[in-house]
Motif scaffolding. Structure first.
Motif, PDB file in Angstrom:
ATOM      1  N   MET A 110      25.990 -13.472  49.865  1.00  0.00           N
ATOM      2  CA  MET A 110      26.296 -13.986  48.513  1.00  0.00           C
ATOM      3  C   MET A 110      27.412 -14.960  48.265  1.00  0.00           C
ATOM      4  O   MET A 110      27.809 -15.396  47.196  1.00  0.00           O
ATOM      5  CB  MET A 110      26.083 -12.859  47.452  1.00  0.00           C
ATOM      6  N   GLY A 111      28.540 -14.707  49.011  1.00  0.00           N
ATOM      7  CA  GLY A 111      29.677 -15.217  48.972  1.00  0.00           C
ATOM      8  C   GLY A 111      30.967 -14.375  48.545  1.00  0.00           C
ATOM      9  O   GLY A 111      30.524 -13.468  47.787  1.00  0.00           O
ATOM     10  N   LEU A 112      32.078 -14.489  48.637  1.00  0.00           N
ATOM     11  CA  LEU A 112      33.202 -13.799  48.643  1.00  0.00           C
ATOM     12  C   LEU A 112      33.437 -13.433  46.892  1.00  0.00           C
ATOM     13  O   LEU A 112      33.626 -12.356  46.477  1.00  0.00           O
ATOM     14  CB  LEU A 112      34.517 -14.260  49.158  1.00  0.00           C
ATOM     15  N   GLY A 113      33.325 -14.884  46.248  1.00  0.00           N
ATOM     16  CA  GLY A 113      33.483 -14.482  44.775  1.00  0.00           C
ATOM     17  C   GLY A 113      32.487 -13.790  44.235  1.00  0.00           C
ATOM     18  O   GLY A 113      32.824 -12.893  43.288  1.00  0.00           O
ATOM     19  N   TRP A 114      31.048 -13.992  44.567  1.00  0.00           N
ATOM     20  CA  TRP A 114      30.216 -13.157  44.072  1.00  0.00           C
ATOM     21  C   TRP A 114      30.363 -11.466  44.149  1.00  0.00           C
ATOM     22  O   TRP A 114      30.231 -10.622  43.250  1.00  0.00           O
ATOM     23  CB  TRP A 114      28.885 -13.420  44.303  1.00  0.00           C
TER      24      TRP A 114
END
Length: 173
Positions: A110-114
């Motif tokens: 999902m990605g680091l920010g999410w």
């Protein structure tokens, strides 16, 4: 869910439990940052898992950890609360196109920010509940806040490291 997926979930359940009680039980940094990495297991369960089975899994995992830590239900309560809130929180964070089927809500997928917006509040809630119950009847406000914040940051950093070392990105079909 097919049998290989169930076998993989059961194996990772056992692995998280054993690592928690054998390796991380006495891992405390500066007397305030506790490593409760077993919470990551509940956070990384598949997105489509229903709340009641997840709460049952959390209860069993919390019970096992409580038996080794002699904490009389504190891990059960805080972990079952996380399992109860998780699907609601995932619903709030749903991307525009929705989630893919059989998706593991990990940083790599999902990605680091999410993952930061997904996991940090849940880690914080777990630690808030756990250390609040631990300190009932005392006037230790600042030491408890210090434990909550330090442990949340420590577990979050450890969860990033574990995912980078032992997990892999889901490949497109």
């Amino acid at each position: 869910m097919n049998s290989s997926k169930i076998f993989l979930l059961a194996g990772s359940f056992l692995l998280y439990f054993l690592v928690q009680v054998l390796m991380f039980k006495n891992m405390v940094i500066f007397g305030v940052a506790f490593c409760f990495l077993y919470v990551l297991y509940i956070l990384l369960l598949p997105v489509e898992m229903k709340t009641i089975p997840m709460m049952l899994i959390a209860f069993i995992l919390g019970l096992g950890v409580d038996m080794f830590y002699d904490t009389m239900g504190m891990h059960i309560f805080s972990l079952v609360a996380i399992a109860f809130v998780r699907n609601f929180w995932l619903g709030i964070l749903t991307p525009t196109g929705g989630y893919d089927e059989n998706l593991q809500p990990s940083m790599l997928n999902m990605g680091l920010g999410w993952f930061v917006t997904y996991s940090l509040p849940l880690f914080f809630l777990h630690h808030l509940l756990f250390f609040y119950i631990d300190s009932l009847g005392t006037n230790l406000f600042f030491p408890v806040v210090q434990k909550i914040v330090a442990s949340t940051i420590f577990v979050f950093v450890m969860s990033i490291i574990v995912q980078l070392l032992f997990y892999r990105r889901r490949r497109g079909i």
